[in-house]
Motif scaffolding. Structure first.
Motif, PDB file in Angstrom:
ATOM      1  N   ASP A   1       0.520  -1.253   0.132  1.00  0.00           N
ATOM      2  CA  ASP A   1      -0.285  -0.336  -0.057  1.00  0.00           C
ATOM      3  C   ASP A   1       0.896   1.018   0.151  1.00  0.00           C
ATOM      4  O   ASP A   1       0.182   2.604  -0.500  1.00  0.00           O
ATOM      5  CB  ASP A   1      -0.690   0.288   1.155  1.00  0.00           C
TER       6      ASP A   1
ATOM      7  N   ARG B   1       1.517   2.282  -3.753  1.00  0.00           N
ATOM      8  CA  ARG B   1       0.365   3.077  -3.856  1.00  0.00           C
ATOM      9  C   ARG B   1      -0.448   4.004  -5.494  1.00  0.00           C
ATOM     10  O   ARG B   1       0.297   4.646  -3.730  1.00  0.00           O
ATOM     11  CB  ARG B   1      -1.136   1.961  -3.601  1.00  0.00           C
ATOM     12  N   GLN B   2      -0.166   4.105  -5.884  1.00  0.00           N
ATOM     13  CA  GLN B   2      -0.692   6.037  -6.271  1.00  0.00           C
ATOM     14  C   GLN B   2      -2.033   6.480  -6.098  1.00  0.00           C
ATOM     15  O   GLN B   2      -2.666   6.273  -6.082  1.00  0.00           O
ATOM     16  CB  GLN B   2      -0.266   5.586  -7.864  1.00  0.00           C
ATOM     17  N   SER B   3      -1.497   7.247  -5.929  1.00  0.00           N
ATOM     18  CA  SER B   3      -2.733   8.288  -5.002  1.00  0.00           C
ATOM     19  C   SER B   3      -3.712   8.392  -6.168  1.00  0.00           C
ATOM     20  O   SER B   3      -2.428   9.179  -7.503  1.00  0.00           O
ATOM     21  CB  SER B   3      -2.427   9.774  -3.859  1.00  0.00           C
ATOM     22  N   GLU B   4      -4.500   9.649  -6.299  1.00  0.00           N
ATOM     23  CA  GLU B   4      -5.923  10.013  -7.166  1.00  0.00           C
ATOM     24  C   GLU B   4      -5.034  11.225  -7.632  1.00  0.00           C
ATOM     25  O   GLU B   4      -4.730  11.850  -8.908  1.00  0.00           O
ATOM     26  CB  GLU B   4      -6.866   9.529  -6.884  1.00  0.00           C
TER      27      GLU B   4
ATOM     28  N   ASN C   1      -3.128   7.107   6.724  1.00  0.00           N
ATOM     29  CA  ASN C   1      -2.593   6.464   5.524  1.00  0.00           C
ATOM     30  C   ASN C   1      -3.400   4.713   6.902  1.00  0.00           C
ATOM     31  O   ASN C   1      -2.941   3.691   5.546  1.00  0.00           O
ATOM     32  CB  ASN C   1      -1.614   6.379   5.156  1.00  0.00           C
TER      33      ASN C   1
ATOM     34  N   GLY D   1      -6.889  10.254   0.947  1.00  0.00           N
ATOM     35  CA  GLY D   1      -6.879  10.103  -0.862  1.00  0.00           C
ATOM     36  C   GLY D   1      -6.175  11.255  -1.342  1.00  0.00           C
ATOM     37  O   GLY D   1      -5.350  11.592  -2.460  1.00  0.00           O
TER      38      GLY D   1
ATOM     39  N   ASN E   1      -2.026  10.637  -0.592  1.00  0.00           N
ATOM     40  CA  ASN E   1      -1.650   9.629   0.724  1.00  0.00           C
ATOM     41  C   ASN E   1      -3.037   8.750  -0.140  1.00  0.00           C
ATOM     42  O   ASN E   1      -3.001   9.003  -1.471  1.00  0.00           O
ATOM     43  CB  ASN E   1      -3.137  10.386   1.406  1.00  0.00           C
ATOM     44  N   HIS E   2      -3.186   7.168   0.479  1.00  0.00           N
ATOM     45  CA  HIS E   2      -3.144   5.798  -0.524  1.00  0.00           C
ATOM     46  C   HIS E   2      -4.108   5.187   0.383  1.00  0.00           C
ATOM     47  O   HIS E   2      -4.421   4.327   0.042  1.00  0.00           O
ATOM     48  CB  HIS E   2      -1.485   5.273  -0.621  1.00  0.00           C
TER      49      HIS E   2
ATOM     50  N   ASP F   1      -7.871   3.919   2.130  1.00  0.00           N
ATOM     51  CA  ASP F   1      -9.009   3.320   1.260  1.00  0.00           C
ATOM     52  C   ASP F   1     -10.199   4.585   2.086  1.00  0.00           C
ATOM     53  O   ASP F   1     -10.273   4.897   2.599  1.00  0.00           O
ATOM     54  CB  ASP F   1      -9.612   1.979   1.336  1.00  0.00           C
TER      55      ASP F   1
END
Length: 444
Positions: A301, A304-307, A360, A410, A414-415, A417
């Protein structure tokens, strides 16, 4: 108060024999004042007072109620009172309780007491702690209520098997070639500090998956009572968590509860207030050096790429371009004044939300708790001002709090959910009844 796995449960301390009482009394009369003072420092390092003092109660007199997965555990009286406390414990019985989890009457202590960590204590430190608790602590003749632990967990005889499988009764030994500073840091972290009790993952039988750094699971992070206890492994390549902190950053955090990266929340607030803020700078530097020596394994995680990137989030908030983005609008209305459009807050005052481990965490409960109930920094010798974040549970509905938490998790790279309204409702149910955290009903 939430369940704390480092909680010292010297349950049902029975009276020792007359001989034991005489030996204990002799130990009290013969203690060197410097030994008592050293024991007081070690008790600070072990944070004994946090678990053995009820809210508004006398120090070490017990009575603190703690919710655990097995029922309510009530902390015991560990003052030198001969009947309500441990006044009749001999030095050897005291050592057995700390290192082996064995009560004076021979019964097993529950492994919520961190005796697997305290097993590493040296004889000299045991002596000093005994001197302090027998001579430096005021006796309190108050018997706490009994713990209410469900069957079969209230059967102490079964703990012998657990001890055989998971407890390590070996004293601490420095690693080969380890410097004096690193060895001191390892001793404090693995032993009295019992940091692994919260920050090391637990197994099927609630055992710590590792008791020292011979296993990479040690101090790799765990969720306890809804609070994320992050990885304390600060070495290796990368900048996740403590990897991005210097040794001085760690020292400042432990001494004051804040630094340029973060501010303490949750259970760690008490640890800083009662324990680490009272340690010497040399010991804090040793702890920091040791944590920075532990390589951290990268998690999926974390890659993982943030939006949105930090720059994109800052631009959107600065321009107030939040149409159709309810979480961003809620951030501007409730958070932007302190944490700013760049999410970085103000060093040592308002913690950064960018890359923040609480933000996160896989489990968002801790973040939601802070949004609903607020937070207060501890007053420490180095930073006496107890700065506070206000609570927003009274003004945010479950859905709004979820939207706000989702946005923060997000934004700025940040990553985390998304958070649901149902998750917020679950956290709200755990807050104290006397706290007004229900969103107002404007239709009334």
């Amino acid at each position: 108060m939430t369940y704390r796995v480092w909680f010292t449960t010297l349950l049902g301390c029975g009276l020792a024999s007359v001989t034991g009482a005489v030996m204990a009394a002799e130990g009290q009369r013969g203690a060197d004042p410097s030994q008592v003072e050293r024991g007081a420092y070690l008790a600070r390092a072990g944070d004994c007072v946090a678990c053995h003092t009820a809210e508004g109660g006398k120090p070490f007199a017990g009575g603190l109620e703690i919710d655990s997965p097995f029922g309510t555990i009530v902390s015991t009286n560990i003052t030198p009172d001969p009947e309500a406390g441990i006044g009749n414990y001999t030095r050897e019985q005291f050592a057995d309780a700390l290192r082996e989890g064995e009560r004076a009457d021979g019964a097993n202590l529950y492994p919520a007491m961190p005796y697997p960590s305290y097993a590493k204590l040296s004889d000299e430190d045991i002596d000093a702690l005994y001197a302090y608790f027998m001579q430096g602590v005021e006796p309190v003749a108050e018997q706490p209520a009994e713990s209410d632990v469900s069957f079969p967990f209230n059967q102490r005889w079964g703990i012998s098997l657990w001890n055989w499988l998971f407890a390590d009764a070996e004293a601490f030994e420095p690693a080969s070639g380890q410097s004096e500073q690193l060895a001191r840091g390892a001793y404090l972290v693995q032993g009295l500090g019992h940091c692994g009790s919260c920050h090391t993952p637990r197994g099927l039988l609630f055992q710590e998956k590792a008791l020292d750094d011979s296993d990479e699971a040690y101090l790799s992070g765990e969720t306890l009572g809804g609070w994320w206890a992050p990885s304390l492994r600060g070495g290796g390549e990368g900048d996740a968590g403590l990897q991005g902190w210097s040794a001085d950053d760690i020292v400042e955090y432990l001494a004051t509860g804040r630094n340029d990266h973060d501010a303490v929340v949750g259970e760690m607030t008490s640890v800083v207030a009662n324990s680490t803020s009272h340690l010497t700078n040399d010991d804090l530097q040793a702890i920091a050096a040791y944590l920075k020596s532990l390589p951290r394994q990268s998690r999926d995680d974390e890659n993982r790429q943030s939006e949105t990137t930090p720059a994109q989030t800052e631009q959107m908030l600065t321009a107030a371009d939040v149409d159709g983005k309810p979480g961003a609008r809620l951030y501007l209305d409730n958070c932007n004044a302190c944490h700013f459009a760049n999410g970085e807050g103000a060093a040592k005052v308002f913690p950064s939300l960018v890359g923040n481990e609480l933000v996160n965490a896989d489990d968002p409960t801790g973040l939601v708790h802070v949004i609903l109930a607020g937070a207060r920094l501890p007053s420490t010798p180095g930073k006496p001002e107890a700065l506070a974040m206000p609570d927003f549970g009274w003004r945010l509905s479950d859905d709004e709090a979820a939207q706000l938490a989702t946005f923060v998790r997000g934004a700025w790279g940040n990553h985390g959910d998304a958070v649901s309204a149902e998750q917020v409702a679950e956290v709200r149910e755990t807050l104290p009844e006397d706290r007004e955290t229900s969103a107002p009903d404007f239709e009334k």
